[in-house]
Write a protein that holds these residues in place. Sequence first.
Motif, PDB file in Angstrom:
ATOM      1  N   GLY A  86       0.800  -1.211   0.000  1.00  0.00           N
ATOM      2  CA  GLY A  86       0.000   0.000   0.000  1.00  0.00           C
ATOM      3  C   GLY A  86       0.836   1.266   0.000  1.00  0.00           C
ATOM      4  N   SER A  87       2.127   1.158  -0.327  1.00  0.00           N
ATOM      5  CA  SER A  87       2.999   2.325  -0.298  1.00  0.00           C
ATOM      6  C   SER A  87       2.711   3.237  -1.494  1.00  0.00           C
ATOM      7  CB  SER A  87       4.460   1.899  -0.323  1.00  0.00           C
ATOM      8  OG  SER A  87       4.790   1.352  -1.587  1.00  0.00           O
ATOM      9  N   PHE A  88       3.289   4.440  -1.450  1.00  0.00           N
ATOM     10  CA  PHE A  88       3.072   5.371  -2.563  1.00  0.00           C
ATOM     11  C   PHE A  88       3.677   4.832  -3.850  1.00  0.00           C
ATOM     12  CE2 PHE A  88       7.257   6.649  -1.157  1.00  0.00           C
ATOM     13  CZ  PHE A  88       7.903   7.068  -2.304  1.00  0.00           C
ATOM     14  N   VAL A  89       4.714   4.031  -3.748  1.00  0.00           N
ATOM     15  CA  VAL A  89       5.312   3.437  -4.947  1.00  0.00           C
ATOM     16  C   VAL A  89       4.357   2.403  -5.541  1.00  0.00           C
ATOM     17  CG1 VAL A  89       7.260   2.093  -5.825  1.00  0.00           C
ATOM     18  CG2 VAL A  89       7.649   3.859  -4.111  1.00  0.00           C
TER      19      VAL A  89
ATOM     20  N   ASP B 233       0.910   5.309 -10.673  1.00  0.00           N
ATOM     21  CA  ASP B 233       0.488   4.877 -12.006  1.00  0.00           C
ATOM     22  C   ASP B 233       1.623   4.085 -12.661  1.00  0.00           C
ATOM     23  OD1 ASP B 233      -0.525   4.605 -14.550  1.00  0.00           O
ATOM     24  OD2 ASP B 233      -0.745   6.743 -14.931  1.00  0.00           O
ATOM     25  N   PRO B 234       1.341   2.912 -13.238  1.00  0.00           N
ATOM     26  CA  PRO B 234       2.387   2.106 -13.866  1.00  0.00           C
ATOM     27  C   PRO B 234       3.149   2.850 -14.959  1.00  0.00           C
ATOM     28  CG  PRO B 234       0.374   0.836 -13.671  1.00  0.00           C
ATOM     29  CD  PRO B 234       0.050   2.233 -13.254  1.00  0.00           C
TER      30      PRO B 234
ATOM     31  N   LEU C   2       7.210   3.363 -15.076  1.00  0.00           N
ATOM     32  CA  LEU C   2       8.017   3.037 -16.242  1.00  0.00           C
ATOM     33  C   LEU C   2       8.838   4.249 -16.683  1.00  0.00           C
ATOM     34  CD1 LEU C   2       8.784   1.016 -18.458  1.00  0.00           C
ATOM     35  CD2 LEU C   2       6.823   1.837 -19.747  1.00  0.00           C
ATOM     36  N   LEU C   3       8.228   5.415 -16.710  1.00  0.00           N
ATOM     37  CA  LEU C   3       8.925   6.645 -17.094  1.00  0.00           C
ATOM     38  C   LEU C   3      10.065   6.963 -16.125  1.00  0.00           C
ATOM     39  CD1 LEU C   3       8.888   9.032 -19.096  1.00  0.00           C
ATOM     40  CD2 LEU C   3       7.437  10.216 -17.448  1.00  0.00           C
TER      41      LEU C   3
END
Length: 87
Positions: A15-18, A22-23, A27-28
């Motif tokens: 449940g972390s911010f990471v 958004d995937p 990726l970016l």
Amino acid sequence: MSFGRWLLERYRPGGSFVHRADPRLKLLVTLAFIASVTATPSPAWPAFLALATLEMVLLLGSRISFTSLLKAALVAAPFVLVALPTL
């Protein structure tokens, strides 16, 4: 356990911010990090220290254990060993 199962990383829910990011953003950020590391000249140790600090902040923020990170990094160990004599 087959080699394929060992090589592939298992999904770890969290449940972390990471984990919630958004995937596409992940990726970016990953591609930007790789580009930054490869574009940094080898004598620029402060830049490498800054990149390592960013990596540690994201690792701690994701709440993934350090041992699981080391296990995943074992895949890259042969490449690191080959590159060491060139430093």
